[in-house]
Design a protein around this motif. Structure first.
Motif, PDB file in Angstrom:
ATOM      1  N   THR A  12      -1.864  -3.673 -16.994  1.00  0.00           N
ATOM      2  CA  THR A  12      -1.056  -3.110 -16.270  1.00  0.00           C
ATOM      3  C   THR A  12      -1.278  -2.045 -15.151  1.00  0.00           C
ATOM      4  N   PHE A  13      -2.372  -1.181 -15.798  1.00  0.00           N
ATOM      5  CA  PHE A  13      -3.105  -0.347 -14.669  1.00  0.00           C
ATOM      6  C   PHE A  13      -3.348  -0.981 -13.393  1.00  0.00           C
ATOM      7  N   ASP A  14      -3.921  -2.318 -13.450  1.00  0.00           N
ATOM      8  CA  ASP A  14      -4.197  -3.078 -12.045  1.00  0.00           C
ATOM      9  C   ASP A  14      -3.346  -3.648 -11.613  1.00  0.00           C
ATOM     10  N   LYS A  15      -2.234  -4.009 -12.240  1.00  0.00           N
ATOM     11  CA  LYS A  15      -1.331  -5.149 -11.660  1.00  0.00           C
ATOM     12  C   LYS A  15      -0.662  -4.444 -10.181  1.00  0.00           C
ATOM     13  N   ASP A  16      -0.373  -5.607  -9.344  1.00  0.00           N
ATOM     14  CA  ASP A  16       0.340  -5.321  -8.387  1.00  0.00           C
ATOM     15  C   ASP A  16       1.485  -6.420  -7.998  1.00  0.00           C
ATOM     16  N   TYR A  17       2.286  -6.117  -7.047  1.00  0.00           N
ATOM     17  CA  TYR A  17       3.442  -7.171  -6.751  1.00  0.00           C
ATOM     18  C   TYR A  17       2.919  -8.055  -5.754  1.00  0.00           C
ATOM     19  N   ASP A  18       3.049  -9.352  -6.118  1.00  0.00           N
ATOM     20  CA  ASP A  18       2.887 -10.224  -4.946  1.00  0.00           C
ATOM     21  C   ASP A  18       4.147 -10.669  -4.164  1.00  0.00           C
ATOM     22  N   LEU A  19       4.073 -10.294  -3.084  1.00  0.00           N
ATOM     23  CA  LEU A  19       5.472 -10.489  -2.180  1.00  0.00           C
ATOM     24  C   LEU A  19       5.850 -11.758  -2.075  1.00  0.00           C
ATOM     25  N   ILE A  20       4.967 -12.705  -1.897  1.00  0.00           N
ATOM     26  CA  ILE A  20       5.141 -14.252  -1.811  1.00  0.00           C
ATOM     27  C   ILE A  20       5.904 -14.661  -2.917  1.00  0.00           C
ATOM     28  N   ASN A  21       5.336 -14.565  -4.110  1.00  0.00           N
ATOM     29  CA  ASN A  21       5.982 -15.243  -5.456  1.00  0.00           C
ATOM     30  C   ASN A  21       6.837 -14.417  -6.047  1.00  0.00           C
ATOM     31  N   GLY A  22       6.882 -13.007  -5.858  1.00  0.00           N
ATOM     32  CA  GLY A  22       7.687 -12.189  -6.480  1.00  0.00           C
ATOM     33  C   GLY A  22       7.342 -11.580  -7.622  1.00  0.00           C
ATOM     34  N   GLY A  25       1.013  -9.515 -10.525  1.00  0.00           N
ATOM     35  CA  GLY A  25      -0.344 -10.144 -10.882  1.00  0.00           C
ATOM     36  C   GLY A  25      -1.449  -9.338 -10.202  1.00  0.00           C
ATOM     37  N   PHE A  26      -2.796  -9.802 -10.442  1.00  0.00           N
ATOM     38  CA  PHE A  26      -3.707  -9.063 -10.274  1.00  0.00           C
ATOM     39  C   PHE A  26      -4.443  -9.584  -8.738  1.00  0.00           C
ATOM     40  N   ASN A  27      -5.091  -8.432  -7.966  1.00  0.00           N
ATOM     41  CA  ASN A  27      -5.596  -8.853  -6.771  1.00  0.00           C
ATOM     42  C   ASN A  27      -6.955  -8.368  -7.100  1.00  0.00           C
ATOM     43  N   GLN A  28      -6.970  -6.906  -6.604  1.00  0.00           N
ATOM     44  CA  GLN A  28      -8.420  -6.384  -6.940  1.00  0.00           C
ATOM     45  C   GLN A  28      -7.984  -5.029  -7.859  1.00  0.00           C
ATOM     46  N   THR A  29      -9.133  -4.534  -8.190  1.00  0.00           N
ATOM     47  CA  THR A  29      -9.105  -3.468  -8.902  1.00  0.00           C
ATOM     48  C   THR A  29      -8.817  -1.902  -8.088  1.00  0.00           C
ATOM     49  N   HIS A  30      -7.949  -0.985  -8.455  1.00  0.00           N
ATOM     50  CA  HIS A  30      -7.651   0.060  -7.835  1.00  0.00           C
ATOM     51  C   HIS A  30      -8.456   1.434  -8.215  1.00  0.00           C
ATOM     52  N   VAL A  31      -9.392   0.955  -9.282  1.00  0.00           N
ATOM     53  CA  VAL A  31     -10.206   1.956 -10.003  1.00  0.00           C
ATOM     54  C   VAL A  31     -10.994   2.878  -9.238  1.00  0.00           C
ATOM     55  N   SER A  32     -11.794   2.199  -8.053  1.00  0.00           N
ATOM     56  CA  SER A  32     -12.525   2.776  -7.032  1.00  0.00           C
ATOM     57  C   SER A  32     -11.921   3.905  -6.343  1.00  0.00           C
ATOM     58  N   GLU A  33     -10.803   3.280  -5.683  1.00  0.00           N
ATOM     59  CA  GLU A  33      -9.954   3.963  -4.912  1.00  0.00           C
ATOM     60  C   GLU A  33      -9.179   5.172  -5.577  1.00  0.00           C
ATOM     61  N   MET A  34      -8.897   5.255  -6.694  1.00  0.00           N
ATOM     62  CA  MET A  34      -8.388   6.389  -7.779  1.00  0.00           C
ATOM     63  C   MET A  34      -9.453   7.204  -8.117  1.00  0.00           C
ATOM     64  N   PHE A  35     -10.663   7.035  -8.020  1.00  0.00           N
ATOM     65  CA  PHE A  35     -11.665   7.981  -8.404  1.00  0.00           C
ATOM     66  C   PHE A  35     -11.711   8.853  -6.956  1.00  0.00           C
ATOM     67  N   LYS A  36     -11.882   8.238  -5.936  1.00  0.00           N
ATOM     68  CA  LYS A  36     -11.743   8.678  -4.406  1.00  0.00           C
ATOM     69  C   LYS A  36     -10.680   9.631  -4.321  1.00  0.00           C
ATOM     70  N   ARG A  37      -9.550   9.221  -4.504  1.00  0.00           N
ATOM     71  CA  ARG A  37      -8.325  10.006  -4.303  1.00  0.00           C
ATOM     72  C   ARG A  37      -8.462  11.379  -5.157  1.00  0.00           C
ATOM     73  N   GLY A  38      -8.913  11.091  -6.647  1.00  0.00           N
ATOM     74  CA  GLY A  38      -9.151  12.152  -7.245  1.00  0.00           C
ATOM     75  C   GLY A  38     -10.298  12.898  -6.857  1.00  0.00           C
TER      76      GLY A  38
END
Lengths: 170, 170, 170, 170
Positions: A12-22, A25-38
């Motif tokens: 769930t951590f890395d799930k995102d909304y796919d606006l074409i199929n509603g 699902g998974f696209n890319q991980t957000h973990v790197s962005e999260m460490f940067k924001r932190g």
């Protein structure tokens, strides 16, 4: 300050909304962005093992995660993981008896969907990964749990020790 | 699982935008809301000592914070604090030689302003408060620092050990 | 300044993540909260007709929406609606030949999930509802479309005039 | 569908938090990112004239904005602007008697700070810019105001017609 390895498996951590199929699902991980924001200045090495819903994990996936924990050059590891089978994977990894501190964490609400607990959990995970002795742990709800004494309460979505049902107002 | 005391003093962490006067200021603390969003199930006791910019703190404020650490019934404490004088307050508290684990944390960007590091820091703080031995620490950037070996790098806004300037890409 | 009626039917606009079952669903509408955040001072009357995915709407639902447009005391109406069958509902309402300005709007990404277009669309809808002549319109992508000359491009999720496929970078 | 020109002047709309000095200031405009998030498919031409607090604007700045409205190849213009002197600039532009639809808009809370009204206002502005007849308007609070019949209520931060004080719950 030792380097920390992060093994990404999705959840769930890395799930995102796919606006074409509603759907979610998974696209890319957000973990790197999260460490940067932190504004994290630890030496972090992020490796994406898989991007999947933990309900779909098989023994083969768990073996692959365990092998990667074993083969990692780091002794302090964070595994991001879906909450539904997090305890099963922790149990599987624990059976390998690795002399490392391995922390599994995740989120009840996707990081990208707003109001997520994931960023808080990652902050806790990185701290526990530095301070707990060797072992396999689940880090959720601001707490750490030993792998052999934890369950997910499916009714309210919190982790608790075996036999200690809690009913927090969340 | 011991109860954790949280002493709120304000700082960037809790600043918010006042749309009438167009400035940043303090209204109420967001710490309770943050623990709830983090789905934290620890027993947390939040006490607001003051809501101020740490640049405006005097010795009297630091004495008051220290007294509250001393008088608190809890042995694991988190103090939310502005980053500008966080080291000074840590030093002041350390002089009291309390036999408690006291973790100071804060944020470089207000929690309410989006893209803040505060939620991650609070997740780390609550974890370090449970696992570190007695002492006074600063928790920022995913790391903990002993009070006597830390400085804020004013150029890039990260905390670092004395004499070890770092230049992270943040 | 005439009063504006808002008829809520659900759609992606109002979907939210259910952290117990891990799916997207409906809880309560966010439309009222959105007008408040937008600091809207128009006289707005919000009525929840249904909370559903527009793919599950039947003719009976469309008749119910149309009846409510007809019976509403207001001549300027906004209907929040899922994008998948928004054109069908607009066509259905248009067949009733009401002498009112009726604007259908929605979102490609749920308002509660962050990075949503919904708040922008609602701002546009409230403006078009005040200025367009009587008729039935779809308001998405910063534009308004007459009900008889619009289609949803399923490949990229934007609305376009019939026969005018566009490929924006979104 | 005519092309719309957007002239950026700064204002609260575009302010962001500077985590090194702890103040609100200007870095780059967020207008382009906002149109993208709004999935806007209109032909938009964004031009940054200045990035400043509207309280610091002089007649020279207002003349420069007016000249740019005049010289713009587009007949439908949006000017993003601080709210404090938005009425003054509207009055200044109106004196030039341009045969164009010119809409000034802004925000009471910076877009980047979360919970901002700016995204909603931009959605309204782009709609009013397409539908209102030639003239100079202020678009805020879901409404449009003719430049000669509007004032900012400094007590509650909403725009209102002259002599019609309103007290919304915001």
């Amino acid at each position: 300050m030792e380097k920390i390895g992060v093994l990404v498996t999705g959840g769930t951590f890395d799930k995102d909304y796919d606006l074409i199929n509603g759907n979610l699902g998974f696209n890319q991980t957000h973990v790197s962005e999260m460490f940067k924001r932190g504004r994290c200045t630890l030496d972090i090495d992020i490796q994406v093992l898989m991007m999947m819903d933990s309900l779909e994990m098989t023994e083969a996936h768990r073996q692959y995660i365990t092998n990667n924990c074993d083969n990692s050059p780091y002794n302090h590891l964070i595994v991001t993981h879906g909450t539904d089978t997090m305890v099963q994977t922790a149990t599987f990894i624990a059976a390998a008896n690795l002399d490392k501190t391995i922390v599994l964490t995740g989120a009840m609400r996707p990081y990208k969907l707003g109001s997520s607990d994931g960023f808080f959990n990652l902050g806790s995970a990185v701290a526990f990964a530095q301070t707990l002795p060797s072992g396999v742990y689940i880090v959720m709800n601001g707490r750490y749990f030993n792998w052999e004494n934890v369950q997910k309460n499916k009714a309210n979505g919190v982790f608790e020790e075996l036999g200690k049902t809690i009913s927090p107002e969340l």
